[in-house]
Design a protein around this motif. Structure first.
Motif, PDB file in Angstrom:
ATOM      1  N   PRO A  25      30.779 -10.925  51.738  1.00 23.53           N
ATOM      2  CA  PRO A  25      30.782 -10.830  53.202  1.00 23.53           C
ATOM      3  C   PRO A  25      31.229  -9.448  53.666  1.00 23.53           C
ATOM      4  O   PRO A  25      32.240  -8.921  53.200  1.00 23.53           O
ATOM      5  CB  PRO A  25      31.783 -11.905  53.622  1.00 23.53           C
ATOM      6  N   VAL A  26      30.455  -8.861  54.566  1.00 22.51           N
ATOM      7  CA  VAL A  26      30.749  -7.519  55.058  1.00 22.51           C
ATOM      8  C   VAL A  26      30.708  -7.528  56.579  1.00 22.51           C
ATOM      9  O   VAL A  26      29.932  -8.269  57.185  1.00 22.51           O
ATOM     10  CB  VAL A  26      29.759  -6.484  54.488  1.00 22.51           C
ATOM     11  N   SER A  27      31.583  -6.750  57.196  1.00 25.59           N
ATOM     12  CA  SER A  27      31.572  -6.608  58.648  1.00 25.59           C
ATOM     13  C   SER A  27      31.743  -5.130  58.987  1.00 25.59           C
ATOM     14  O   SER A  27      32.235  -4.337  58.167  1.00 25.59           O
ATOM     15  CB  SER A  27      32.687  -7.426  59.306  1.00 25.59           C
ATOM     16  N   ARG A  28      31.330  -4.791  60.168  1.00 25.56           N
ATOM     17  CA  ARG A  28      31.431  -3.400  60.612  1.00 25.56           C
ATOM     18  C   ARG A  28      32.068  -3.363  61.985  1.00 25.56           C
ATOM     19  O   ARG A  28      31.692  -4.129  62.876  1.00 25.56           O
ATOM     20  CB  ARG A  28      30.048  -2.741  60.660  1.00 25.56           C
ATOM     21  N   VAL A  29      33.049  -2.497  62.140  1.00 28.72           N
ATOM     22  CA  VAL A  29      33.729  -2.317  63.418  1.00 28.72           C
ATOM     23  C   VAL A  29      33.526  -0.874  63.856  1.00 28.72           C
ATOM     24  O   VAL A  29      33.906   0.055  63.130  1.00 28.72           O
ATOM     25  CB  VAL A  29      35.238  -2.618  63.330  1.00 28.72           C
ATOM     26  N   GLN A  30      32.919  -0.676  65.013  1.00 27.04           N
ATOM     27  CA  GLN A  30      32.786   0.663  65.581  1.00 27.04           C
ATOM     28  C   GLN A  30      34.029   0.933  66.428  1.00 27.04           C
ATOM     29  O   GLN A  30      34.215   0.336  67.480  1.00 27.04           O
ATOM     30  CB  GLN A  30      31.531   0.767  66.438  1.00 27.04           C
ATOM     31  N   PHE A  31      34.895   1.808  65.941  1.00 28.22           N
ATOM     32  CA  PHE A  31      36.138   2.092  66.656  1.00 28.22           C
ATOM     33  C   PHE A  31      35.855   3.028  67.826  1.00 28.22           C
ATOM     34  O   PHE A  31      35.245   4.081  67.660  1.00 28.22           O
ATOM     35  CB  PHE A  31      37.170   2.710  65.708  1.00 28.22           C
ATOM     36  N   PRO A  59      36.496  -9.354  62.870  1.00 32.40           N
ATOM     37  CA  PRO A  59      35.706  -8.773  61.778  1.00 32.40           C
ATOM     38  C   PRO A  59      36.517  -8.414  60.541  1.00 32.40           C
ATOM     39  O   PRO A  59      35.937  -8.171  59.482  1.00 32.40           O
ATOM     40  CB  PRO A  59      35.082  -7.526  62.418  1.00 32.40           C
ATOM     41  N   VAL A  60      37.864  -8.396  60.653  1.00 26.15           N
ATOM     42  CA  VAL A  60      38.675  -8.089  59.476  1.00 26.15           C
ATOM     43  C   VAL A  60      38.589  -9.201  58.438  1.00 26.15           C
ATOM     44  O   VAL A  60      38.931  -8.990  57.262  1.00 26.15           O
ATOM     45  CB  VAL A  60      40.150  -7.832  59.896  1.00 26.15           C
ATOM     46  N   PHE A  61      38.091 -10.371  58.830  1.00 23.44           N
ATOM     47  CA  PHE A  61      37.974 -11.496  57.897  1.00 23.44           C
ATOM     48  C   PHE A  61      36.648 -11.398  57.133  1.00 23.44           C
ATOM     49  O   PHE A  61      35.752 -12.228  57.271  1.00 23.44           O
ATOM     50  CB  PHE A  61      38.083 -12.823  58.640  1.00 23.44           C
TER      51      PHE A  61
END
Length: 340
Positions: A87-93, A121-123
């Motif tokens: 599982p991958v997630s992406r966060v645009q800061f 999304p950190v999970f």
């Protein structure tokens, strides 16, 4: 560099039975090489950067990539996540990003009249934190607990994150507009930092030719999955480190704290990270024990970003953290076989 004779004497067989089997390290080396090969087809000509990313993955550390836009930071993260089917997630800061946008928040459910936690999304196993230094320090700090303890605390409850857990963060140089410097506590939680840099002329020419109508990311195939990475990480954690190698590692870390050009040297956490990274490098080389070269090769990417340099007077050039560490490495005696 460590000679073959020295390596023989650093083998743990005479001192203690190895806790990692030859089959374990063979599997680690094989899977790591195939993952690196897959990612290198996307990030052409940057084998050292790809290898460091795989080291972080296997040692369950986090990687910070600093570079100007367009050099392949996000492509590296995406390629690694595809090679490792997890599982991958992406966060645009961004400046308006809130901590709850990263960790999740408790939402009131009108049907049940209760608050329910909605994971952020950190999970995920691989979290791509894109341009992390464009968010405020308050939002950046939302990752501190997750990166150090693999858990998140919200409204008095603690939620454990899955294994493996890797934050692969990208940041723009601090001189660029709209950036905030990462706090020292945040930098210290990254196992390593690297810079990709521009590709060589031949590699860039090949990109223009090969990528006109084909996206190399679409050609990255699954090499392993989350359970496989967790199993390999367990094997890496059992790689043997001889006492003399531990002494060498600690001498380097403590040496950073005595450099006159440094205000804040490497922390005890840095020593633990360097040990974990060296174990991963040893297993990737097919060994169930660490040699001094494993430590020396990773000392700069693991330690440099943690050093806070002292200011210098006007007209004087300040050495970089990389230069200071290279000098420290050259002055530190390397353990030899007769001391093992």
């Amino acid at each position: 560099m460590t000679s073959d004779h020295d390596i023989d004497h650093l083998d743990p067989a005479a001192a203690a039975p190895p806790t990692t089997t030859p089959a374990d390290v063979t599997e680690v080396a094989d899977v790591a090489q195939r993952v690196a090969d897959a990612v290198s087809r996307v990030l052409v000509g940057k084998e050292d950067v790809v290898r460091l990313a795989v080291v972080c993955l296997l040692s369950e550390g986090h990687l910070l990539i600093e570079d100007v836009p367009g050099t392949g930071k996000t492509s590296l993260a995406k390629a690694l996540s595809r090679a490792v089917d997890a599982p991958v997630s992406r966060v645009q800061f961004t400046p308006d990003l809130m901590p709850s946008d990263v960790t999740g928040a408790s939402i009131y459910n009108r049907v049940t009249s209760e608050f329910e936690f909605r994971p952020g999304p950190v999970f995920a196993s691989i979290v791509v934190a894109d341009e992390i230094n464009r968010a405020s320090p308050r939002t950046q700090s939302a990752l501190l607990e997750a990166m150090e303890e693999s858990q998140v605390s919200v409204d008095g409850r603690t939620y454990v994150l899955r294994r493996p857990f890797l934050v692969l963060a990208t940041q723009n140089p601090v001189e660029m507009e709209g950036t905030y410097p990462l706090p020292e506590a945040q930098r210290d939680r990254f196992l390593a930092q690297t810079t990709i840099g521009y590709p060589g002329r031949e590699a860039e020419l090949a990109m223009l030719e090969d990528r006109a109508d084909v996206d190399p990311l679409s050609q990255v195939r699954r090499i392993t999955d989350a359970d496989g990475v967790a199993r390999l990480a367990d094997a890496v954690a059992r790689v043997y480190v001889a006492p003399v190698v531990r002494e060498y590692l600690l001498t380097l870390v403590r040496g950073t704290r005595t450099l006159p050009e440094v205000l804040l040297g490497a922390s005890p956490r840095a020593a633990l990270h360097l040990s974990r990274a060296a174990r991963a490098a040893a297993a990737m080389a097919g060994r169930d024990y660490v040699v001094p070269d494993d430590v020396a090769d990773l000392a700069v990417p693991v330690l440099a970003h943690r050093l806070m340099l002292a200011p210098v007077g006007p007209g004087r050039a300040r050495p970089t953290a990389h230069e200071l560490l290279e000098g420290l490495l050259s002055r530190t005696a390397v353990p030899r076989g007769d001391r093992a």
